[in-house]
Design a protein around this motif. Structure first.
Motif, PDB file in Angstrom:
ATOM      1  N   PHE A 119       1.974   2.055  -3.425  1.00  0.00           N
ATOM      2  CA  PHE A 119       0.736   2.192  -4.127  1.00  0.00           C
ATOM      3  C   PHE A 119       0.413   4.059  -3.994  1.00  0.00           C
ATOM      4  CE2 PHE A 119      -4.037   2.789  -4.567  1.00  0.00           C
ATOM      5  CZ  PHE A 119      -4.125   2.720  -5.802  1.00  0.00           C
ATOM      6  N   GLU A 120       0.605   4.183  -2.840  1.00  0.00           N
ATOM      7  CA  GLU A 120       0.210   5.462  -2.390  1.00  0.00           C
ATOM      8  C   GLU A 120       1.135   6.631  -2.905  1.00  0.00           C
ATOM      9  OE1 GLU A 120      -0.206   5.928   1.817  1.00  0.00           O
ATOM     10  OE2 GLU A 120      -0.806   7.989   1.740  1.00  0.00           O
ATOM     11  N   PHE A 145      -7.184   4.605 -10.515  1.00  0.00           N
ATOM     12  CA  PHE A 145      -6.461   4.326  -9.355  1.00  0.00           C
ATOM     13  C   PHE A 145      -6.980   3.064  -8.718  1.00  0.00           C
ATOM     14  CE2 PHE A 145      -4.978   8.855  -9.124  1.00  0.00           C
ATOM     15  CZ  PHE A 145      -3.677   8.527  -9.569  1.00  0.00           C
ATOM     16  N   LEU A 146      -8.229   3.043  -8.617  1.00  0.00           N
ATOM     17  CA  LEU A 146      -8.968   1.586  -7.835  1.00  0.00           C
ATOM     18  C   LEU A 146      -8.520   0.613  -8.764  1.00  0.00           C
ATOM     19  CD1 LEU A 146     -10.842   0.674  -5.782  1.00  0.00           C
ATOM     20  CD2 LEU A 146     -12.673   1.517  -6.991  1.00  0.00           C
ATOM     21  N   TYR A 157      -4.811  -0.652  -8.875  1.00  0.00           N
ATOM     22  CA  TYR A 157      -4.767  -1.413  -7.491  1.00  0.00           C
ATOM     23  C   TYR A 157      -5.332  -2.810  -7.739  1.00  0.00           C
ATOM     24  CZ  TYR A 157      -4.445  -2.577  -2.708  1.00  0.00           C
ATOM     25  OH  TYR A 157      -4.032  -3.345  -1.507  1.00  0.00           O
ATOM     26  N   LEU A 158      -6.594  -3.002  -8.021  1.00  0.00           N
ATOM     27  CA  LEU A 158      -7.198  -4.260  -7.972  1.00  0.00           C
ATOM     28  C   LEU A 158      -6.658  -5.204  -9.215  1.00  0.00           C
ATOM     29  CD1 LEU A 158     -11.020  -3.391  -7.518  1.00  0.00           C
ATOM     30  CD2 LEU A 158      -9.523  -4.471  -6.034  1.00  0.00           C
ATOM     31  N   VAL A 203       0.331   6.936  -6.434  1.00  0.00           N
ATOM     32  CA  VAL A 203      -1.017   8.076  -6.341  1.00  0.00           C
ATOM     33  C   VAL A 203      -0.227   9.290  -6.510  1.00  0.00           C
ATOM     34  CG1 VAL A 203      -3.159   8.650  -5.155  1.00  0.00           C
ATOM     35  CG2 VAL A 203      -2.518   6.319  -5.584  1.00  0.00           C
ATOM     36  N   MET A 232       0.864  -1.255  -0.071  1.00  0.00           N
ATOM     37  CA  MET A 232       0.142   0.159   0.161  1.00  0.00           C
ATOM     38  C   MET A 232       1.016   1.406  -0.004  1.00  0.00           C
ATOM     39  SD  MET A 232      -2.864   0.756  -0.454  1.00  0.00           S
ATOM     40  CE  MET A 232      -4.509  -0.131   0.220  1.00  0.00           C
TER      41      MET A 232
END
Lengths: 178, 237
Positions: A19-20, A52-53, A56-57, A23, A16
């Protein structure tokens, strides 16, 4: 658009924090790109968050052939296109009163700018998909043609040609406006 | 460099997308050609106007709110395993399901046809090649076969396996006789051949050797087929 190999692997693994980081690094550019196409801050915000979602998935499907940023922009471009498909009839007319009112200059200038922006968007949305994507990426974020080619999965030459025709078409469509 | 060539690469020139040689050629041409110079200036001004016109001004705290919403969405979605699975496999997953379904359907169709083909050495070869008008009548006959058509308490399947009854059907030119002969020997049996066969069977049965008792008078199925084959092989007919 470079990342270290380790960072990419951690991104794929679902870290995470990485990922952040991704972002933070891309959120503004992605939002502007979406705004350019959707013309509405609320829609642009939704579409960019959805981008972004989705990233991520679907990070497990990222092969690492390109940088995570390019992959992200490709998702964003596709998300914008899906948005346009869903809102085909009214897409060009979705103005953003909030953004327009907050733009600088006197009311007359603001009105004129907003009209011009609307016409530009209208002309942009009438372009063929590839030309529209190349044009949006080039004029908004000023990506190099090589980066655009990587994002859209086309050759650099094709990106240049599409941009050339996009500008030509835009000029014809905006004749007498700008 | 010609004017038409410059007009094709003028966008690249403005966007600094040309190699050194081409760039120098375009520059030299623009200096000399007033028409292309005018076009270059107009194009450049147009492209400048297009850029940075998004007019996007974000209020303070926008990004904090944006990220909060984003991570809430992520946590919300990742709770649903179906959504996670779909996103993980995406189109590839859909494609796999589609291919699997198509394969399954193809296998079922193939099995069905193979089954039909085996059943139908009788079905296709015997009847399928006949005139189409006969097909319905034959289907009807098939349907009747499932019932007790002889009125002797035996269904068709019992009839086929039952001792002695097949002989009568062969002798009567019934399709079973043709079918069995064809299945065993791969021979075509004509009406004329069957007629002769009936006579031969009758002669054999009238022969005293077969008149020992009631059960002995019945030729077994293999005997009947042997007789038929012998007749055909020896050009008896």
């Amino acid at each position: 658009m470079g990342y270290e190999r380790e960072t990419v692997e951690r991104f794929i693994a679902g870290g995470m924090d990485v990922f952040e980081q991704v972002v933070d690094r891309n959120k503004e550019k992605i939002l502007r790109l979406c705004y350019r196409i959707t013309g509405n801050l609320e829609d642009a915000s939704d579409v960019s968050q959805e981008t972004f979602l989705k990233a991520y998935l679907a990070r497990g499907r990222f092969r690492g052939n390109s940088s995570p940023d390019s992959w992200l922009y490709r998702i964003a471009v596709n998300q914008c296109y899906d948005f346009l498909k869903k809102n085909r009839k009214h897409a060009w007319n979705r103005s953003d009163a909030e953004a327009e009112s907050s733009s600088s200059g006197n009311p007359e200038n603001r009105m004129m700018n907003s009209e011009i922006r609307r016409e530009i968007r209208k002309a942009l949305l009438k372009l063929p998909r590839k030309q529209m994507n190349v044009f949006a990426l080039r004029t908004n974020e000023e990506f190099s043609f090589r980066e655009i080619a990587e994002i859209l999965g086309i050759s650099e030459g094709s990106a240049k040609v599409n941009y050339h025709f996009a500008v030509k078409n835009m000029r014809e469509k905006l004749r007498g406006i700008i | 460099m010609k004017c038409w060539a410059v007009s094709h690469i003028i966008t690249d020139y403005i966007e600094s997308g040309l190699g050194d040689t081409e760039r120098l050629l375009v520059e030299a041409h623009i200096k000399e050609c007033p028409k292309c110079r005018f076009e270059f200036q107009r194009q450049k001004a147009f492209m400048e106007k297009l850029k940075n016109r998004d007019g996007l001004n974000l209020e303070d705290g926008f990004w904090v709110k944006y990220k909060k919403e984003l991570f809430e969405k992520i946590h919300g979605r990742t709770k649903n395993p179906l959504v996670v699975l779909r996103e993980m496999f995406g189109n590839a997953w859909n494609r796999k399901i589609m291919y699997a379904s198509a394969t399954l359907v193809a296998v079922f169709v193939a099995v069905y046809f193979i089954k039909l083909t085996f059943r139908g050495e009788d079905y296709f070869v015997d009847y399928g090649q006949n005139a189409s008008s006969n097909v319905n009548a034959e289907k009807l006959e098939d349907a009747k076969d499932a019932e007790d058509i002889e009125g002797d308490g035996k269904t068709d399947s019992q009839f086929r396996t039952g001792k002695g009854k097949t002989r009568e059907r062969i002798a009567n030119g019934d399709r079973d006789g043709r079918r069995e002969a064809r299945q065993v020997y791969g021979l075509e049996v004509s009406e004329k051949e069957l007629e002769t066969f009936r006579k031969t069977i009758k002669e054999i049965e009238e022969n005293e050797e077969f008149q020992v008792d009631e059960s002995a008078s019945m030729l077994t199925e293999s005997q009947q087929i042997d007789v038929l084959a012998q007749l055909i092989n020896k050009k008896y007919l």
